[in-house]
Design a protein around this motif. Sequence first.
Motif, mmCIF file in Angstrom:
data_model
loop_
_atom_site.group_PDB
_atom_site.id
_atom_site.type_symbol
_atom_site.label_atom_id
_atom_site.label_comp_id
_atom_site.label_asym_id
_atom_site.label_seq_id
_atom_site.Cartn_x
_atom_site.Cartn_y
_atom_site.Cartn_z
ATOM 1 N N ALA A 19 72.073 96.917 55.711
ATOM 2 C CA ALA A 19 73.316 96.664 56.440
ATOM 3 C C ALA A 19 73.635 97.801 57.403
ATOM 4 N N PHE A 20 73.400 99.030 56.966
ATOM 5 C CA PHE A 20 73.666 100.192 57.821
ATOM 6 C C PHE A 20 72.738 100.201 59.031
ATOM 7 N N TRP A 21 71.433 99.936 58.798
ATOM 8 C CA TRP A 21 70.453 99.938 59.883
ATOM 9 C C TRP A 21 70.722 98.825 60.895
ATOM 10 N N LEU A 22 71.266 97.700 60.421
ATOM 11 C CA LEU A 22 71.545 96.587 61.332
ATOM 12 C C LEU A 22 72.776 96.824 62.192
ATOM 13 N N THR A 23 73.704 97.629 61.714
ATOM 14 C CA THR A 23 74.950 97.852 62.450
ATOM 15 C C THR A 23 74.893 99.082 63.349
ATOM 16 N N ARG A 24 74.132 100.087 62.948
ATOM 17 C CA ARG A 24 74.007 101.297 63.770
ATOM 18 C C ARG A 24 72.751 102.045 63.358
ATOM 19 N N TRP A 25 72.118 102.681 64.335
ATOM 20 C CA TRP A 25 70.922 103.458 64.028
ATOM 21 C C TRP A 25 71.335 104.815 63.477
ATOM 22 N N PRO A 26 70.752 105.241 62.340
ATOM 23 C CA PRO A 26 71.204 106.486 61.702
ATOM 24 C C PRO A 26 70.769 107.720 62.485
ATOM 25 N N LEU A 33 67.721 111.734 54.563
ATOM 26 C CA LEU A 33 68.364 111.674 53.247
ATOM 27 C C LEU A 33 68.183 110.304 52.609
ATOM 28 N N THR A 34 68.299 109.259 53.414
ATOM 29 C CA THR A 34 68.120 107.902 52.898
ATOM 30 C C THR A 34 66.700 107.697 52.393
ATOM 31 N N MET A 35 65.717 108.160 53.159
ATOM 32 C CA MET A 35 64.321 108.011 52.740
ATOM 33 C C MET A 35 64.041 108.813 51.471
ATOM 34 N N SER A 36 64.603 110.004 51.379
ATOM 35 C CA SER A 36 64.399 110.816 50.171
ATOM 36 C C SER A 36 64.942 110.095 48.943
ATOM 37 N N ALA A 37 66.142 109.534 49.087
ATOM 38 C CA ALA A 37 66.728 108.779 47.972
ATOM 39 C C ALA A 37 65.891 107.551 47.646
ATOM 40 N N PHE A 71 56.310 107.845 60.976
ATOM 41 C CA PHE A 71 56.692 107.453 62.336
ATOM 42 C C PHE A 71 57.882 108.253 62.857
ATOM 43 N N PHE A 72 58.866 108.508 61.969
ATOM 44 C CA PHE A 72 60.126 109.072 62.446
ATOM 45 C C PHE A 72 60.381 110.526 62.039
ATOM 46 N N HIS A 73 59.671 111.030 61.031
ATOM 47 C CA HIS A 73 60.067 112.324 60.472
ATOM 48 C C HIS A 73 58.924 113.330 60.431
ATOM 49 N N SER A 74 59.193 114.446 59.759
ATOM 50 C CA SER A 74 58.280 115.589 59.777
ATOM 51 C C SER A 74 57.211 115.463 58.699
ATOM 52 N N LEU A 75 56.199 116.329 58.825
ATOM 53 C CA LEU A 75 55.125 116.380 57.839
ATOM 54 C C LEU A 75 55.658 116.794 56.470
ATOM 55 N N ARG A 76 56.681 117.609 56.452
ATOM 56 C CA ARG A 76 57.240 118.083 55.183
ATOM 57 C C ARG A 76 57.748 116.929 54.331
#
Length: 297
Positions: A19-26, A33-37, A71-76
């Motif tokens: 729902a968050f991704w459909l309404t606005r890009w984070p 943080l979302t991916m970590s969770a 695609f979107f984040h760092s190697l870490r």
Amino acid sequence: MTGYVFVGLFTGFAAAMTAFWLTRWPTRRQSALTMSAGILLISAWSVVQPSSALAVLGCTATTVTGGYVAFFHSLRLLVFNFCVALATAVAACWRLGAETNLATAFAAFGVIVFLNASVPLAIAGATRALGTYAMRSDVDPLTGLLNRRGFTDVLLRRLERDTPAGDDLVVAMVDLDGFKSLNDSRGHAAGDRALRAVGELLVQAGPPGSAVCRAGGEEFLVAAIGSAETIEGDVHRLCEHIAELPHHVTASVGISTAALAQLPGDDGSPQIDQLIENADSAMYVAKRNGGNRVHRA
């Protein structure tokens, strides 16, 4: 019972994220943080499964988060995803080996490692290739400077950074005087050498940290953030240096300025376009006044 709790948590998390991704890009931080969770929830869901086969299957879900991170984040963060997937796979395959046999457990572990390594790496490679092509599409092939699109993108990224509130954004339009005569009398090769020489001069002698662009033909754009008075002095010196080049051209330069506090925080593209238009008009005033000079809008 614990399994149902994690299923509920994971389902609710996935629904909220969608729902968050459909309404606005984070933002980048929100996404990380979302991916970590999500990675940790996938791992926890796999660990609490009563069936070892289902636990092993759950380990493959981290290929999805790994692909997104690549695609979107760092190697870490990608290494974090892989380590969590590896630890979860060890636990799940250990259980699977106890319930079936070691050959099945090793085969399942190999498939999980292969998926969690190959998919993110393939996406990371494709992302790097796309980035290279995008960079080339933002560069003028003759001078190696930014083109107009790349110039605007660089300015937008710089405006997103934290900059002193009292600073200004200064844009200068540089048009070469006598360039047509140079082309007509000495040929296009001489004109190309002059364009490359001017482009190199603008990069080396321009205001510190400036973005330099070949806007088209014999026109260049220079933009810098800082004190308007200081940057204007640098631009005046650029005009003098161009006249000293051994290519028999001078420059008419127009300058426009805007305080950073007046620029919007979300999308400054219209304001950048307006500054370029104002600098262009000022440049024509300098040309009508004889050229080889700077005029401020």
